[in-house]
Design a protein around this motif. Structure first.
Motif, PDB file in Angstrom:
ATOM      1  N   TRP A 190       0.817  -1.210   0.000  1.00  0.00           N
ATOM      2  CA  TRP A 190       0.000   0.000   0.000  1.00  0.00           C
ATOM      3  C   TRP A 190       0.852   1.263   0.000  1.00  0.00           C
ATOM      4  O   TRP A 190       0.483   2.271  -0.603  1.00  0.00           O
ATOM      5  CB  TRP A 190      -0.956  -0.017   1.184  1.00  0.00           C
ATOM      6  CG  TRP A 190      -2.191  -0.803   0.888  1.00  0.00           C
ATOM      7  CD1 TRP A 190      -2.495  -2.064   1.311  1.00  0.00           C
ATOM      8  CD2 TRP A 190      -3.278  -0.388   0.063  1.00  0.00           C
ATOM      9  NE1 TRP A 190      -3.702  -2.467   0.801  1.00  0.00           N
ATOM     10  CE2 TRP A 190      -4.213  -1.451   0.043  1.00  0.00           C
ATOM     11  CE3 TRP A 190      -3.565   0.771  -0.653  1.00  0.00           C
ATOM     12  CZ2 TRP A 190      -5.400  -1.385  -0.681  1.00  0.00           C
ATOM     13  CZ3 TRP A 190      -4.754   0.839  -1.373  1.00  0.00           C
ATOM     14  CH2 TRP A 190      -5.651  -0.222  -1.389  1.00  0.00           C
ATOM     15  N   VAL A 191       2.011   1.204   0.665  1.00  0.00           N
ATOM     16  CA  VAL A 191       2.923   2.356   0.634  1.00  0.00           C
ATOM     17  C   VAL A 191       3.377   2.617  -0.804  1.00  0.00           C
ATOM     18  O   VAL A 191       3.370   3.765  -1.278  1.00  0.00           O
ATOM     19  CB  VAL A 191       4.140   2.118   1.554  1.00  0.00           C
ATOM     20  CG1 VAL A 191       5.219   3.169   1.293  1.00  0.00           C
ATOM     21  CG2 VAL A 191       3.715   2.158   3.018  1.00  0.00           C
ATOM     22  N   ALA A 192       3.764   1.552  -1.515  1.00  0.00           N
ATOM     23  CA  ALA A 192       4.211   1.706  -2.903  1.00  0.00           C
ATOM     24  C   ALA A 192       3.081   2.232  -3.782  1.00  0.00           C
ATOM     25  O   ALA A 192       3.293   3.076  -4.653  1.00  0.00           O
ATOM     26  CB  ALA A 192       4.723   0.365  -3.430  1.00  0.00           C
ATOM     27  N   ARG A 247      -8.727  -4.524  -5.325  1.00  0.00           N
ATOM     28  CA  ARG A 247      -7.901  -3.757  -4.390  1.00  0.00           C
ATOM     29  C   ARG A 247      -7.019  -4.670  -3.539  1.00  0.00           C
ATOM     30  O   ARG A 247      -5.941  -4.260  -3.101  1.00  0.00           O
ATOM     31  CB  ARG A 247      -8.770  -2.863  -3.509  1.00  0.00           C
ATOM     32  CG  ARG A 247      -9.655  -3.589  -2.516  1.00  0.00           C
ATOM     33  CD  ARG A 247     -10.663  -2.649  -1.865  1.00  0.00           C
ATOM     34  NE  ARG A 247     -10.063  -1.448  -1.338  1.00  0.00           N
ATOM     35  CZ  ARG A 247      -9.546  -1.338  -0.111  1.00  0.00           C
ATOM     36  NH1 ARG A 247      -9.567  -2.387   0.690  1.00  0.00           N
ATOM     37  NH2 ARG A 247      -9.037  -0.196   0.308  1.00  0.00           N
ATOM     38  N   ALA A 248      -7.440  -5.909  -3.321  1.00  0.00           N
ATOM     39  CA  ALA A 248      -6.618  -6.846  -2.555  1.00  0.00           C
ATOM     40  C   ALA A 248      -5.273  -7.088  -3.226  1.00  0.00           C
ATOM     41  O   ALA A 248      -4.286  -7.428  -2.553  1.00  0.00           O
ATOM     42  CB  ALA A 248      -7.354  -8.174  -2.376  1.00  0.00           C
ATOM     43  N   GLN A 251      -5.151 -11.509  -6.711  1.00  0.00           N
ATOM     44  CA  GLN A 251      -3.757 -11.840  -6.445  1.00  0.00           C
ATOM     45  C   GLN A 251      -2.879 -11.705  -7.694  1.00  0.00           C
ATOM     46  O   GLN A 251      -1.746 -12.197  -7.729  1.00  0.00           O
ATOM     47  CB  GLN A 251      -3.633 -13.258  -5.862  1.00  0.00           C
ATOM     48  CG  GLN A 251      -4.260 -13.395  -4.483  1.00  0.00           C
ATOM     49  CD  GLN A 251      -3.839 -14.651  -3.759  1.00  0.00           C
ATOM     50  OE1 GLN A 251      -2.816 -15.265  -4.040  1.00  0.00           O
ATOM     51  NE2 GLN A 251      -4.638 -15.053  -2.784  1.00  0.00           N
ATOM     52  N   TYR A 252      -3.379 -11.021  -8.714  1.00  0.00           N
ATOM     53  CA  TYR A 252      -2.574 -10.799  -9.921  1.00  0.00           C
ATOM     54  C   TYR A 252      -1.786  -9.496  -9.799  1.00  0.00           C
ATOM     55  O   TYR A 252      -2.222  -8.549  -9.148  1.00  0.00           O
ATOM     56  CB  TYR A 252      -3.470 -10.758 -11.159  1.00  0.00           C
ATOM     57  CG  TYR A 252      -2.685 -10.643 -12.447  1.00  0.00           C
ATOM     58  CD1 TYR A 252      -1.814 -11.655 -12.843  1.00  0.00           C
ATOM     59  CD2 TYR A 252      -2.802  -9.524 -13.265  1.00  0.00           C
ATOM     60  CE1 TYR A 252      -1.084 -11.551 -14.014  1.00  0.00           C
ATOM     61  CE2 TYR A 252      -2.085  -9.419 -14.445  1.00  0.00           C
ATOM     62  CZ  TYR A 252      -1.220 -10.425 -14.811  1.00  0.00           C
ATOM     63  OH  TYR A 252      -0.482 -10.316 -15.969  1.00  0.00           O
ATOM     64  N   LEU A 253      -0.641  -9.441 -10.461  1.00  0.00           N
ATOM     65  CA  LEU A 253       0.187  -8.231 -10.452  1.00  0.00           C
ATOM     66  C   LEU A 253      -0.302  -7.263 -11.536  1.00  0.00           C
ATOM     67  O   LEU A 253       0.300  -7.149 -12.601  1.00  0.00           O
ATOM     68  CB  LEU A 253       1.663  -8.586 -10.690  1.00  0.00           C
ATOM     69  CG  LEU A 253       2.422  -9.259  -9.551  1.00  0.00           C
ATOM     70  CD1 LEU A 253       3.886  -9.439  -9.934  1.00  0.00           C
ATOM     71  CD2 LEU A 253       2.318  -8.444  -8.272  1.00  0.00           C
ATOM     72  N   TRP A 254      -1.369  -6.562 -11.237  1.00  0.00           N
ATOM     73  CA  TRP A 254      -1.929  -5.630 -12.218  1.00  0.00           C
ATOM     74  C   TRP A 254      -0.989  -4.467 -12.495  1.00  0.00           C
ATOM     75  O   TRP A 254      -1.090  -3.817 -13.542  1.00  0.00           O
ATOM     76  CB  TRP A 254      -3.277  -5.107 -11.724  1.00  0.00           C
ATOM     77  CG  TRP A 254      -4.327  -6.157 -11.617  1.00  0.00           C
ATOM     78  CD1 TRP A 254      -4.826  -6.713 -10.468  1.00  0.00           C
ATOM     79  CD2 TRP A 254      -4.999  -6.819 -12.705  1.00  0.00           C
ATOM     80  NE1 TRP A 254      -5.767  -7.670 -10.775  1.00  0.00           N
ATOM     81  CE2 TRP A 254      -5.892  -7.749 -12.135  1.00  0.00           C
ATOM     82  CE3 TRP A 254      -4.941  -6.697 -14.092  1.00  0.00           C
ATOM     83  CZ2 TRP A 254      -6.719  -8.559 -12.914  1.00  0.00           C
ATOM     84  CZ3 TRP A 254      -5.760  -7.511 -14.862  1.00  0.00           C
ATOM     85  CH2 TRP A 254      -6.638  -8.423 -14.281  1.00  0.00           C
ATOM     86  N   GLY A 255      -0.084  -4.183 -11.594  1.00  0.00           N
ATOM     87  CA  GLY A 255       0.836  -3.074 -11.803  1.00  0.00           C
ATOM     88  C   GLY A 255       2.054  -3.412 -12.637  1.00  0.00           C
ATOM     89  O   GLY A 255       2.897  -2.540 -12.907  1.00  0.00           O
ATOM     90  N   TYR A 256       2.175  -4.674 -13.074  1.00  0.00           N
ATOM     91  CA  TYR A 256       3.313  -5.075 -13.915  1.00  0.00           C
ATOM     92  C   TYR A 256       3.199  -4.404 -15.288  1.00  0.00           C
ATOM     93  O   TYR A 256       2.116  -4.307 -15.859  1.00  0.00           O
ATOM     94  CB  TYR A 256       3.328  -6.601 -14.054  1.00  0.00           C
ATOM     95  CG  TYR A 256       4.356  -7.142 -15.020  1.00  0.00           C
ATOM     96  CD1 TYR A 256       5.717  -6.928 -14.813  1.00  0.00           C
ATOM     97  CD2 TYR A 256       3.964  -7.871 -16.141  1.00  0.00           C
ATOM     98  CE1 TYR A 256       6.661  -7.427 -15.709  1.00  0.00           C
ATOM     99  CE2 TYR A 256       4.901  -8.375 -17.033  1.00  0.00           C
ATOM    100  CZ  TYR A 256       6.240  -8.143 -16.805  1.00  0.00           C
ATOM    101  OH  TYR A 256       7.173  -8.634 -17.691  1.00  0.00           O
TER     102      TYR A 256
END
Length: 284
Positions: free
Chosen positions: A25-27, A53-54, A261-266
């Motif tokens: 969440w910080v990132a 959001r998880a 649980q997917y890395l949507w920010g990749y």
């Protein structure tokens, strides 16, 4: 940093996951670019932020659990769909395991090695060496656990993968990872062109290996992980372009099983260097 990794490797998984959730969440809050990419990618797949959001916390958990995965005692990972893997091994032509950047994809290789490595040989996987010297050395040594052979992403590494498959062994790939120049093609992923690796398809077509889909989910409160195995829904298409799209669609299917649980920010839609961007544009 190696000292920090070793220090964190002795902590229980619940503590590392709690720490990682906070860091995630910080990132997310500190980086407008990451936040924008996360929201844009999940929206492409049809998910409002509240539905995924998880995944913000899970991205942090992925990082925080690495010291334990690489240097600590083995972690619990329950397997579902083992019969699918058994049938693939029995065919004797090797297995190409495909996983998306979802859950603890790092433990999938370890779990396969622990369950089938003694009987069927090691599982071979490729990795990109880190730019930092200390991390590159750590990755080279700590990740090569019993039954796991990790190789750098070079032509020699690919050749070793082919030899492993022809011996009836297994290899593991993350097909939603942006490949280097000349090793991919532009193909739809959640409705937008993404430069997609052709290696998974070429390995299967060249050796006759079975393709097995694998996805891993983290359990709550640090109780471990569950890895699910299943075959490709339809036989792999013969034309390369159609087969690569088929693999992307299989990854979409796995991601939709647990989008939180997917890395949507990749940076999935970024082209590698020297590759012209698709007309669909690139990530910010």
């Amino acid at each position: 940093m190696p000292v920090v990794f070793r220090f964190l490797s002795v902590f229980p998984l619940w503590f590392l996951h709690a720490l990682g959730a906070a860091l995630g969440w910080v990132a997310f809050c500190a980086s407008p670019t990451y936040r924008r990419r996360f929201r844009a990618h999940s929206a492409l797949a049809g998910y409002p932020f509240r539905a995924v959001r998880a995944a913000v916390a899970h991205a942090g958990r992925m990082v925080a659990e690495l010291p334990r995965l690489w240097l600590g005692a083995p972690l619990s990972c329950h397997l579902e769909g083992e019969s699918c893997v058994e049938r693939a091994y029995a065919a004797g032509r090797g297995i190409v395991f495909l996983s998306p950047h979802q859950g603890c994809f790092e433990i999938v290789v370890q779990a396969i090695a622990q369950r089938w490595g003694a009987e069927h040989g090691p599982i071979t996987a490729l990795y990109r060496p880190a730019r930092q010297a200390w991390l590159a050395k750590l990755m080279e040594t700590a990740r090569n656990r019993p039954g796991v052979l990790l190789l750098p992403t070079t032509l020699a590494g690919v050749r070793q993968m082919i030899r492993a498959l022809r011996r009836g062994e297994a290899v593991g790939l993350l097909p939603d990872q942006v490949p280097p120049q000349g090793q991919g093609q532009w193909t739809s992923f959640f409705g937008r062109d993404a430069y997609t690796m052709t290696l998974a398809v070429r390995l299967a077509q060249q050796t006759g290996a079975a393709i097995v889909l694998a996805r891993c989910e983290r359990l709550a409160w640090g109780r471990g992980f569950v890895t699910y195995f299943e075959p490709l829904a339809q036989p792999l298409s013969a034309p390369l372009e159609a087969a690569v799209l088929q693999i992307n669609q299989a990854m979409e299917y796995l991601i939709r099983q647990c989008p939180g649980q997917y890395l949507w920010g990749y940076g999935r839609y970024k082209p590698p260097r020297a590759v012209p961007p698709s007309s669909a544009g690139v990530d910010a």
